[in-house]
Write an enzyme that holds these catalytic residues in place. Sequence first.
Site, PDB file in Angstrom:
ATOM      1  N   GLY A  12       8.355  30.029  85.833  1.00  0.00           N
ATOM      2  CA  GLY A  12       9.360  30.841  85.132  1.00  0.00           C
ATOM      3  C   GLY A  12       9.182  30.618  83.642  1.00  0.00           C
ATOM      4  O   GLY A  12       8.128  30.143  83.183  1.00  0.00           O
ATOM      5  N   ALA A  14      10.358  28.376  81.655  1.00  0.00           N
ATOM      6  CA  ALA A  14      10.127  26.988  81.237  1.00  0.00           C
ATOM      7  C   ALA A  14       8.681  26.574  81.517  1.00  0.00           C
ATOM      8  O   ALA A  14       7.993  26.024  80.652  1.00  0.00           O
ATOM      9  CB  ALA A  14      11.109  26.050  81.945  1.00  0.00           C
ATOM     10  N   ALA A  44      16.779  37.757  84.649  1.00  0.00           N
ATOM     11  CA  ALA A  44      17.730  37.628  83.536  1.00  0.00           C
ATOM     12  C   ALA A  44      17.947  38.985  82.887  1.00  0.00           C
ATOM     13  O   ALA A  44      16.997  39.727  82.642  1.00  0.00           O
ATOM     14  CB  ALA A  44      17.218  36.615  82.520  1.00  0.00           C
ATOM     15  N   GLY A  46      21.076  39.857  80.471  1.00  0.00           N
ATOM     16  CA  GLY A  46      21.796  39.874  79.191  1.00  0.00           C
ATOM     17  C   GLY A  46      20.870  39.574  78.033  1.00  0.00           C
ATOM     18  O   GLY A  46      20.775  40.338  77.070  1.00  0.00           O
ATOM     19  N   GLU A 111      28.280  38.766  73.871  1.00  0.00           N
ATOM     20  CA  GLU A 111      28.675  38.414  75.241  1.00  0.00           C
ATOM     21  C   GLU A 111      29.909  37.525  75.191  1.00  0.00           C
ATOM     22  O   GLU A 111      30.236  36.952  74.142  1.00  0.00           O
ATOM     23  CB  GLU A 111      27.526  37.697  75.961  1.00  0.00           C
ATOM     24  CG  GLU A 111      26.443  38.665  76.419  1.00  0.00           C
ATOM     25  CD  GLU A 111      25.349  38.018  77.258  1.00  0.00           C
ATOM     26  OE1 GLU A 111      25.321  36.788  77.363  1.00  0.00           O
ATOM     27  OE2 GLU A 111      24.521  38.763  77.800  1.00  0.00           O
ATOM     28  N   HIS A 227      28.717  33.365  88.618  1.00  0.00           N
ATOM     29  CA  HIS A 227      28.872  34.543  87.770  1.00  0.00           C
ATOM     30  C   HIS A 227      30.019  35.354  88.341  1.00  0.00           C
ATOM     31  O   HIS A 227      30.077  35.578  89.547  1.00  0.00           O
ATOM     32  CB  HIS A 227      27.587  35.387  87.745  1.00  0.00           C
ATOM     33  CG  HIS A 227      27.570  36.305  86.573  1.00  0.00           C
ATOM     34  ND1 HIS A 227      28.374  37.418  86.504  1.00  0.00           N
ATOM     35  CD2 HIS A 227      26.901  36.251  85.401  1.00  0.00           C
ATOM     36  CE1 HIS A 227      28.178  38.021  85.337  1.00  0.00           C
ATOM     37  NE2 HIS A 227      27.280  37.330  84.653  1.00  0.00           N
ATOM     38  N   GLU A 358      16.000  25.205  84.004  1.00  0.00           N
ATOM     39  CA  GLU A 358      17.247  25.039  84.765  1.00  0.00           C
ATOM     40  C   GLU A 358      17.290  23.748  85.576  1.00  0.00           C
ATOM     41  O   GLU A 358      18.360  23.212  85.849  1.00  0.00           O
ATOM     42  CB  GLU A 358      17.453  26.269  85.663  1.00  0.00           C
ATOM     43  CG  GLU A 358      18.844  26.339  86.251  1.00  0.00           C
ATOM     44  CD  GLU A 358      19.162  27.676  86.885  1.00  0.00           C
ATOM     45  OE1 GLU A 358      18.552  28.707  86.487  1.00  0.00           O
ATOM     46  OE2 GLU A 358      20.019  27.710  87.779  1.00  0.00           O
ATOM     47  N   LEU A 375      18.183  30.500  78.721  1.00  0.00           N
ATOM     48  CA  LEU A 375      16.811  30.850  78.350  1.00  0.00           C
ATOM     49  C   LEU A 375      16.455  30.134  77.046  1.00  0.00           C
ATOM     50  O   LEU A 375      15.340  29.648  76.862  1.00  0.00           O
ATOM     51  CB  LEU A 375      16.678  32.373  78.185  1.00  0.00           C
ATOM     52  CG  LEU A 375      16.818  33.193  79.485  1.00  0.00           C
ATOM     53  CD1 LEU A 375      16.878  34.688  79.178  1.00  0.00           C
ATOM     54  CD2 LEU A 375      15.656  32.912  80.437  1.00  0.00           C
TER      55      LEU A 375
HETATM   56  C1  LIG Z   1      20.316  37.363  87.891  1.00  0.00           C
HETATM   57  C2  LIG Z   1      20.212  36.349  86.781  1.00  0.00           C
HETATM   58  C3  LIG Z   1      20.489  36.736  85.470  1.00  0.00           C
HETATM   59  C4  LIG Z   1      20.400  35.805  84.438  1.00  0.00           C
HETATM   60  N1  LIG Z   1      20.626  36.224  83.146  1.00  0.00           N
HETATM   61  C5  LIG Z   1      20.449  35.341  82.128  1.00  0.00           C
HETATM   62  C6  LIG Z   1      20.546  35.760  80.786  1.00  0.00           C
HETATM   63  O1  LIG Z   1      20.757  36.926  80.494  1.00  0.00           O
HETATM   64  N2  LIG Z   1      20.376  34.823  79.820  1.00  0.00           N
HETATM   65  C7  LIG Z   1      20.125  33.512  80.081  1.00  0.00           C
HETATM   66  O2  LIG Z   1      19.984  32.706  79.152  1.00  0.00           O
HETATM   67  N3  LIG Z   1      20.006  33.100  81.370  1.00  0.00           N
HETATM   68  C8  LIG Z   1      20.141  33.976  82.376  1.00  0.00           C
HETATM   69  N4  LIG Z   1      20.007  33.548  83.679  1.00  0.00           N
HETATM   70  C9  LIG Z   1      19.578  32.177  83.917  1.00  0.00           C
HETATM   71  C10 LIG Z   1      18.105  32.057  83.576  1.00  0.00           C
HETATM   72  O3  LIG Z   1      17.433  33.235  83.957  1.00  0.00           O
HETATM   73  C11 LIG Z   1      17.472  30.876  84.288  1.00  0.00           C
HETATM   74  O4  LIG Z   1      18.232  29.723  84.038  1.00  0.00           O
HETATM   75  C12 LIG Z   1      16.064  30.662  83.779  1.00  0.00           C
HETATM   76  O5  LIG Z   1      15.305  31.833  83.909  1.00  0.00           O
HETATM   77  C13 LIG Z   1      15.420  29.527  84.562  1.00  0.00           C
HETATM   78  O6  LIG Z   1      14.088  29.438  84.162  1.00  0.00           O
HETATM   79  P1  LIG Z   1      13.192  28.292  84.801  1.00  0.00           P
HETATM   80  O7  LIG Z   1      11.832  28.500  84.254  1.00  0.00           O
HETATM   81  O8  LIG Z   1      13.846  26.996  84.618  1.00  0.00           O
HETATM   82  O9  LIG Z   1      13.237  28.587  86.383  1.00  0.00           O
HETATM   83  P2  LIG Z   1      12.719  29.858  87.213  1.00  0.00           P
HETATM   84  O10 LIG Z   1      12.527  31.038  86.371  1.00  0.00           O
HETATM   85  O11 LIG Z   1      13.620  30.012  88.382  1.00  0.00           O
HETATM   86  O12 LIG Z   1      11.303  29.360  87.722  1.00  0.00           O
HETATM   87  C14 LIG Z   1      11.185  28.294  88.635  1.00  0.00           C
HETATM   88  C15 LIG Z   1       9.767  28.268  89.126  1.00  0.00           C
HETATM   89  O13 LIG Z   1       9.516  27.081  89.866  1.00  0.00           O
HETATM   90  C16 LIG Z   1       8.798  27.397  91.059  1.00  0.00           C
HETATM   91  N5  LIG Z   1       9.034  26.317  92.030  1.00  0.00           N
HETATM   92  C17 LIG Z   1      10.232  25.845  92.457  1.00  0.00           C
HETATM   93  N6  LIG Z   1      10.044  24.807  93.296  1.00  0.00           N
HETATM   94  C18 LIG Z   1       8.712  24.619  93.401  1.00  0.00           C
HETATM   95  C19 LIG Z   1       7.889  23.716  94.123  1.00  0.00           C
HETATM   96  N7  LIG Z   1       8.390  22.779  94.930  1.00  0.00           N
HETATM   97  N8  LIG Z   1       6.544  23.817  93.998  1.00  0.00           N
HETATM   98  C20 LIG Z   1       5.987  24.771  93.219  1.00  0.00           C
HETATM   99  N9  LIG Z   1       6.722  25.661  92.511  1.00  0.00           N
HETATM  100  C21 LIG Z   1       8.067  25.581  92.595  1.00  0.00           C
HETATM  101  C22 LIG Z   1       9.347  28.753  91.442  1.00  0.00           C
HETATM  102  O14 LIG Z   1       8.515  29.404  92.359  1.00  0.00           O
HETATM  103  C23 LIG Z   1       9.403  29.412  90.063  1.00  0.00           C
HETATM  104  O15 LIG Z   1       8.129  29.883  89.697  1.00  0.00           O
HETATM  105  C24 LIG Z   1      20.078  34.462  84.722  1.00  0.00           C
HETATM  106  C25 LIG Z   1      19.816  34.072  86.039  1.00  0.00           C
HETATM  107  C26 LIG Z   1      19.868  35.011  87.060  1.00  0.00           C
HETATM  108  C27 LIG Z   1      19.573  34.576  88.453  1.00  0.00           C
END
Ligand SMILES: Cc1cc2nc3c(=O)[nH]c(=O)nc-3n(C[C@H](O)[C@H](O)[C@H](O)COP(=O)(O)OP(=O)(O)OC[C@H]3O[C@@H](n4cnc5c(N)ncnc54)[C@H](O)[C@@H]3O)c2cc1C
Length: 516
Positions: A12, A14, A44, A46, A111, A227, A358, A375
């Site tokens: 994702g 991060a 995401a 917003g 927001e 939410h 996250e 984000l």
């Molecule tokens: C519908 C929705 C709307 C949102 N809107 C907003 C917004 O407008 N603004 C904002 O700031 N935040 C928003 N958020 C929150 C934000 O999108 C997330 O907190 C953020 O995208 C998380 O990013 P990340 O890279 O930490 O995790 P993710 O994007 O969830 O990525 C996690 C990754 O880890 C991988 N993974 C997990 N476990 C394993 C494993 N054991 N082995 C290998 N790979 C694994 C997954 O496959 C994925 O690729 C929203 C969330 C949702 C669900």
Amino acid sequence: MKQYDYVIVGSGIAGLYTALLAKEHGSVLVITKGSMDDCNTKYAQGGIAAPIGRGDSPELHFEDTIAAGDGLCDEEMVRILVNEATDCIGDLVNLGMPFDTLDGEIALAREAAHSVPRILHAGGDATGEHIEVTLSNQVRSSKIQVLEDSLATKILIEKGTVKGVEVLDCRTGSIEEFGCRFLILATGGAGQLFKFTTNSDVATGDGIALAFNAGAAITDMEFYQFHPTALRLPKVIPFLISEAVRGEGGILRNIEGHPFMPDYTPDGDLAPRDIVARSILYEMDKTGLDKVFIDVTHLPPRTITTRFPHIYRFCLKHGIDITKDLIPVAPAAHYMIGGIKTNSWGETNIAGLFACGETACTAVHGANRLASNSLLEAVVFSKRIIKKTSKKVKIKAPATDQGAKVYHSLSQRQAPQAVPAPRLSALQTLHRDKVGIIRNKKGLTQAADILAAWQKSLPQPTDRPSYELSNLILTGRLVTEAALLREDSRGTHFRSDFPQNSSQWQHHIVFAKWAQ
Ligand SMILES: Cc1cc2nc3c(=O)[nH]c(=O)nc-3n(C[C@H](O)[C@H](O)[C@H](O)COP(=O)(O)OP(=O)(O)OC[C@H]3O[C@@H](n4cnc5c(N)ncnc54)[C@H](O)[C@@H]3O)c2cc1C
């Protein structure tokens, strides 16, 4: 065992942003359990918060974040978040992120609980999709190696220091180990704990379980943000109806058409998420219906279709023209505020193990995340991991017990007489009913007993679904036990038996495997 400087788990925002920065400092492997774009990031809507507008400042963004966090934000971390935001936005622009513009400048939306317009967005309400496409295109055209369909199953540790990670090839079932100097968990949240969630299927708390089992400290798990407004239609996924819809003037109404939010709070429709989510639950209870409605029919149709094209199209596909019809909504599990405890450099208490996005808990959100700060948190603290690891210093485990009074362990529990079979659907219903928006001791204890019994009875996982279930059960135990311990209500954590916020509880709850 193949060796890398950096192994990053997750693709994702991060994981990919960290990988793009890390490639300047060594070899990089990204491991992801599905395809590269299976993540929450792409959903995401917003946008991403940053204090770049006229009339805005890091100080104002700091104050709004602290106010939302209900006494538990780490002020030093929030200072870092708001002061380093603009630099990271610059990076995203340089990587090709097509933020929406107005009169030649980046357009900013408002927001809930932000005192000024400060949310950068792309494609109207398709910000996450643009972020994911932009970053994954950059990764694909670089020398970064990516392993898809590969599930991280265990962190390898030698003499207290990370040595690598064990990975299951989800297509063949074979296990392989990868060695690294720095292991970065960017595995996202755990929305799949709950029956109604806005999260993708990949959000199963894997990073929490991997880190906890390796001996990392896990904190603030009682704070799960719901939410307030996800689409509620039979047989349709709880698709998010962004806060920005209310930011643009959308009004929450009950089945009788009454705009009920001002009955609960002077902030009305723009109150913080936890207050809106609880108010909706009370209103659903009063009217005996499983939903309320958002009304945007008074807004010019063009504003709706240009500002929210994604929401407009999704609802239309399911028979609702939001320029004319009310949108049925209800709360859904959305964001894991707690996570793997990290310091301001993304370090955990294990040498060589880092976390961001996250799955990490930097405590910038306190007890309640301000919309669109997640984000931002992901990019700001990911960048700090690379700043830290790119220096030629020996990495050792830092002391990361800021804010913790004591460390807790997961205690043994008496198995209840009737325990349902440990299945994903049973787990999700249990969390919705007993560990949801409004909690109490009786329900939490029942959930904690069942989860402990499930954990005991589970066989050794062998494939992706069984690993995910096992990770969810452990993550659910951490959420439930933390919620049981915290005998006050603040932010997203509401106990009907302890409805007041108590100064005695102005501290973080931390779990670690090794705690007494
Ligand atoms: C519908 C929705 C709307 C949102 N809107 C907003 C917004 O407008 N603004 C904002 O700031 N935040 C928003 N958020 C929150 C934000 O999108 C997330 O907190 C953020 O995208 C998380 O990013 P990340 O890279 O930490 O995790 P993710 O994007 O969830 O990525 C996690 C990754 O880890 C991988 N993974 C997990 N476990 C394993 C494993 N054991 N082995 C290998 N790979 C694994 C997954 O496959 C994925 O690729 C929203 C969330 C949702 C669900």
